[in-house]
Design a protein around this motif. Structure first.
Motif, PDB file in Angstrom:
ATOM      1  N   ALA A 108       0.825  -1.209   0.000  1.00 53.01           N
ATOM      2  CA  ALA A 108       0.000   0.000   0.000  1.00 53.01           C
ATOM      3  C   ALA A 108       0.857   1.255   0.000  1.00 53.01           C
ATOM      4  O   ALA A 108       1.966   1.264   0.546  1.00 53.01           O
ATOM      5  CB  ALA A 108      -0.922  -0.001   1.222  1.00 53.01           C
ATOM      6  N   GLN A 109       0.336   2.307  -0.576  1.00 44.46           N
ATOM      7  CA  GLN A 109       1.024   3.595  -0.611  1.00 44.46           C
ATOM      8  C   GLN A 109       0.601   4.404   0.608  1.00 44.46           C
ATOM      9  O   GLN A 109      -0.354   5.166   0.574  1.00 44.46           O
ATOM     10  CB  GLN A 109       0.677   4.334  -1.902  1.00 44.46           C
ATOM     11  CG  GLN A 109       1.112   3.598  -3.163  1.00 44.46           C
ATOM     12  CD  GLN A 109       2.628   3.385  -3.211  1.00 44.46           C
ATOM     13  OE1 GLN A 109       3.402   4.334  -3.166  1.00 44.46           O
ATOM     14  NE2 GLN A 109       3.029   2.140  -3.302  1.00 44.46           N
ATOM     15  N   GLY A 145      -8.331  -2.146  -0.574  1.00 41.96           N
ATOM     16  CA  GLY A 145      -8.738  -1.417  -1.778  1.00 41.96           C
ATOM     17  C   GLY A 145      -8.580  -2.137  -3.093  1.00 41.96           C
ATOM     18  O   GLY A 145      -8.695  -1.515  -4.154  1.00 41.96           O
ATOM     19  N   ARG A 175      -4.240  -0.022  -7.179  1.00 38.43           N
ATOM     20  CA  ARG A 175      -3.331   0.468  -6.145  1.00 38.43           C
ATOM     21  C   ARG A 175      -3.858   0.073  -4.766  1.00 38.43           C
ATOM     22  O   ARG A 175      -5.014   0.310  -4.433  1.00 38.43           O
ATOM     23  CB  ARG A 175      -3.175   1.997  -6.232  1.00 38.43           C
ATOM     24  CG  ARG A 175      -2.470   2.467  -7.503  1.00 38.43           C
ATOM     25  CD  ARG A 175      -1.011   2.062  -7.512  1.00 38.43           C
ATOM     26  NE  ARG A 175      -0.345   2.469  -8.737  1.00 38.43           N
ATOM     27  CZ  ARG A 175      -0.165   1.705  -9.806  1.00 38.43           C
ATOM     28  NH1 ARG A 175      -0.640   0.449  -9.793  1.00 38.43           N
ATOM     29  NH2 ARG A 175       0.448   2.141 -10.871  1.00 38.43           N
ATOM     30  N   TYR A 176      -2.980  -0.529  -3.971  1.00 38.60           N
ATOM     31  CA  TYR A 176      -3.331  -0.846  -2.595  1.00 38.60           C
ATOM     32  C   TYR A 176      -3.464   0.442  -1.782  1.00 38.60           C
ATOM     33  O   TYR A 176      -2.669   1.374  -1.954  1.00 38.60           O
ATOM     34  CB  TYR A 176      -2.261  -1.727  -1.955  1.00 38.60           C
ATOM     35  CG  TYR A 176      -2.264  -3.168  -2.401  1.00 38.60           C
ATOM     36  CD1 TYR A 176      -2.761  -4.162  -1.557  1.00 38.60           C
ATOM     37  CD2 TYR A 176      -1.752  -3.567  -3.637  1.00 38.60           C
ATOM     38  CE1 TYR A 176      -2.765  -5.501  -1.937  1.00 38.60           C
ATOM     39  CE2 TYR A 176      -1.746  -4.888  -4.044  1.00 38.60           C
ATOM     40  CZ  TYR A 176      -2.254  -5.857  -3.176  1.00 38.60           C
ATOM     41  OH  TYR A 176      -2.256  -7.173  -3.561  1.00 38.60           O
ATOM     42  N   GLN A 177      -4.452   0.488  -0.882  1.00 41.57           N
ATOM     43  CA  GLN A 177      -4.655   1.629   0.001  1.00 41.57           C
ATOM     44  C   GLN A 177      -4.290   1.233   1.432  1.00 41.57           C
ATOM     45  O   GLN A 177      -4.584   0.116   1.867  1.00 41.57           O
ATOM     46  CB  GLN A 177      -6.119   2.087  -0.045  1.00 41.57           C
ATOM     47  CG  GLN A 177      -6.605   2.459  -1.425  1.00 41.57           C
ATOM     48  CD  GLN A 177      -5.825   3.610  -2.025  1.00 41.57           C
ATOM     49  OE1 GLN A 177      -5.515   4.592  -1.327  1.00 41.57           O
ATOM     50  NE2 GLN A 177      -5.493   3.514  -3.307  1.00 41.57           N
ATOM     51  N   SER A 219       0.358   1.808   7.429  1.00 39.55           N
ATOM     52  CA  SER A 219      -0.662   0.958   8.036  1.00 39.55           C
ATOM     53  C   SER A 219      -0.155   0.453   9.384  1.00 39.55           C
ATOM     54  O   SER A 219       1.051   0.270   9.569  1.00 39.55           O
ATOM     55  CB  SER A 219      -0.973  -0.252   7.139  1.00 39.55           C
ATOM     56  OG  SER A 219      -1.430   0.156   5.858  1.00 39.55           O
ATOM     57  N   CYS A 246      -4.332   0.633   5.413  1.00 36.50           N
ATOM     58  CA  CYS A 246      -5.452   0.235   6.255  1.00 36.50           C
ATOM     59  C   CYS A 246      -4.917  -0.239   7.604  1.00 36.50           C
ATOM     60  O   CYS A 246      -3.913  -0.953   7.656  1.00 36.50           O
ATOM     61  CB  CYS A 246      -6.235  -0.893   5.565  1.00 36.50           C
ATOM     62  SG  CYS A 246      -7.583  -1.600   6.530  1.00 36.50           S
TER      63      CYS A 246
END
Length: 425
Positions: free
Chosen positions: A33-34, A204, A222-224, A37, A226
């Motif tokens: 993810a960008q 995501g 795109r990874y979000q 987390s 979390c």
């Protein structure tokens, strides 16, 4: 050295360890993810340390605290050359191979124990199709891979390991191209794929699951970031639930009865055998006034088969556990090992190619058994000791560190009595 367990009833409440399966997936998704987390309720088993180390090897910034992780996915996580030590973790190996090939990379995968003997041909076939260079040694994890994986259409068998499917599901959303995974045989261990899809959705990523026959993956996703708390592990809870079914008095805390974990089926199986699953102020408890034989399809829940076989060994009648050939390619040949242990302890079990038949006895005798250097075998043997007439001696008790480092501490807290001894005593 070995451990000698004196038969004693277990009693009390226990906090179930966090799910290793969910922790693997959360660490990977957070690393891709960008953003930052936080993954809480982490237990640093050897398998989880392997995945943390693998993502660090690719360049992810992971900050380890006592029971949680801060993962910064804002940096470029891919390196052009890296060494990844998977130790004995099949999940780490099979998840990381396609992830590490999202970008052009020169990789060296190493590991320990039987990991090099576990099947990898599914990925080798993909490498051949996509022109990815690789070199490996038979029966030892010493795998060199060079190249980059591309999206497209992938045809995979569903009866080798769901880990190959999950590995591709992590990586393919990051490819430029759209992808399609087509299953060439019925999928076993669907529950683990459900866990992957659930975790991807949290971070995501969208995947279309067409009844486990094909998976459609859009490229360029795109990874979000979390924040996620790892839920309790039904694979580990199974040992204590079976203990309850064998007239121990154990209550389990922190279980999510709405979990997607496939090993949650242990509750239904034990209830089919005559148990009652109840909620008390101390947690969830499994109780029984006697077990009856059962027929179990183990294709979707291989990790709980050794301890379910123990329950069958103390049931009235003859039980049949089938579709378990994949147990032969775990940390040990668990099908063969489970039958051997039950018989060595005084039970009656018969090994078949893809199944086992178990005729119940009233009590197990006890004696010296091997852990086969397999965490799930050692824990099953510990639970078996509670219904034995004589002590149970187990070698290499430290193998539980692979998934449950504090198992012996918890076992003792519940009233388990054991001492170190020399083999043969």
């Amino acid at each position: 050295m070995a451990i000698k367990i004196t038969p004693h009833q277990l009693s009390g409440g226990i906090a179930v360890p966090p799910s290793k399966s969910m922790a693997h997936r959360a660490i990977i998704c957070a690393s891709l993810a960008q953003g930052r987390s936080v993954i809480t309720n982490i237990e640093y088993s050897k398998d989880i340390e392997a995945t943390i180390g693998a993502m660090k090897s690719l360049g992810t910034m992971i900050f380890e605290h006592e029971d949680y992780l801060e993962i910064d996915g804002t940096t470029t996580f891919m390196k052009n050359q890296c060494e990844i030590n998977c130790f004995e973790s099949g999940s780490t190996l099979r998840f990381m191979v396609p992830i590490a090939l999202v970008c052009e990379n020169n990789l060296h995968f190493t590991g320990e124990g039987r990991l090099g003997k576990r099947p990898m041909q599914v990925y080798y076939d993909i490498f051949d199709q996509q022109g990815i260079s690789y070199l490996y040694r038979e029966n030892v994890l010493d795998l060199y891979v060079r190249g980059r994986m591309h999206g497209g259409e992938f045809h995979l068998p569903g009866d080798v390991s769901s880990q190959f499917i999950s590995g591709l599901l992590f990586a393919l959303p990051l490819m430029d191209e759209d992808s399609r995974i087509v299953m060439t045989s019925p999928v076993q261990s669907k529950g683990y794929i459900d866990l992957t899809l659930q975790m991807l959705d949290m971070f995501g990523i969208q995947i279309e699951n067409h009844d486990y026959q094909e998976f459609m993956i859009k490229g360029g996703q795109r990874y979000q970031p979390c924040d996620y708390r790892v839920e309790a592990d039904f694979s580990q809870a199974a040992f204590y639930l079976v203990a309850g079914a064998l007239n121990n008095q154990v209550c389990l805390q922190d279980l999510n009865n709405e979990s997607y974990q496939g090993d949650k089926v242990v509750v239904d199986l034990l209830c089919q055998m005559g148990c009652q699953y109840t909620e008390t102020t101390s947690g969830m408890c499994m109780q029984s006034n006697g077990l009856k034989a059962i027929s179990i399809d183990g294709s979707q829940c291989p990790d709980i088969i050794p301890v379910m076989a123990l329950a069958c060994a103390l049931s009235s009648g003859t039980s049949y556990i089938h579709h378990i050939g994949r147990l032969r390619i775990k940390e040990c040949d668990r099908l063969k090992a489970t039958v051997e242990v039950i018989n060595q302890l005084g039970g009656q079990a018969i090994e078949m190619e893809d199944a086992m038949e178990i005729t119940g006895v009233e009590k197990l005798q006890g004696g010296q058994v091997s852990s086969y250097h397999d965490h799930r075998m050692a824990m099953m043997e510990a639970i078996a000791s509670t219904v034995c007439l004589e002590p149970v001696i187990i070698d290499d008790e430290q193998c539980v560190e692979k998934s449950y480092p504090r198992f012996w501490e918890d076992f003792q807290q519940l009233g388990g009595v054991f001492d170190e001894c020399k083999l043969g005593e």
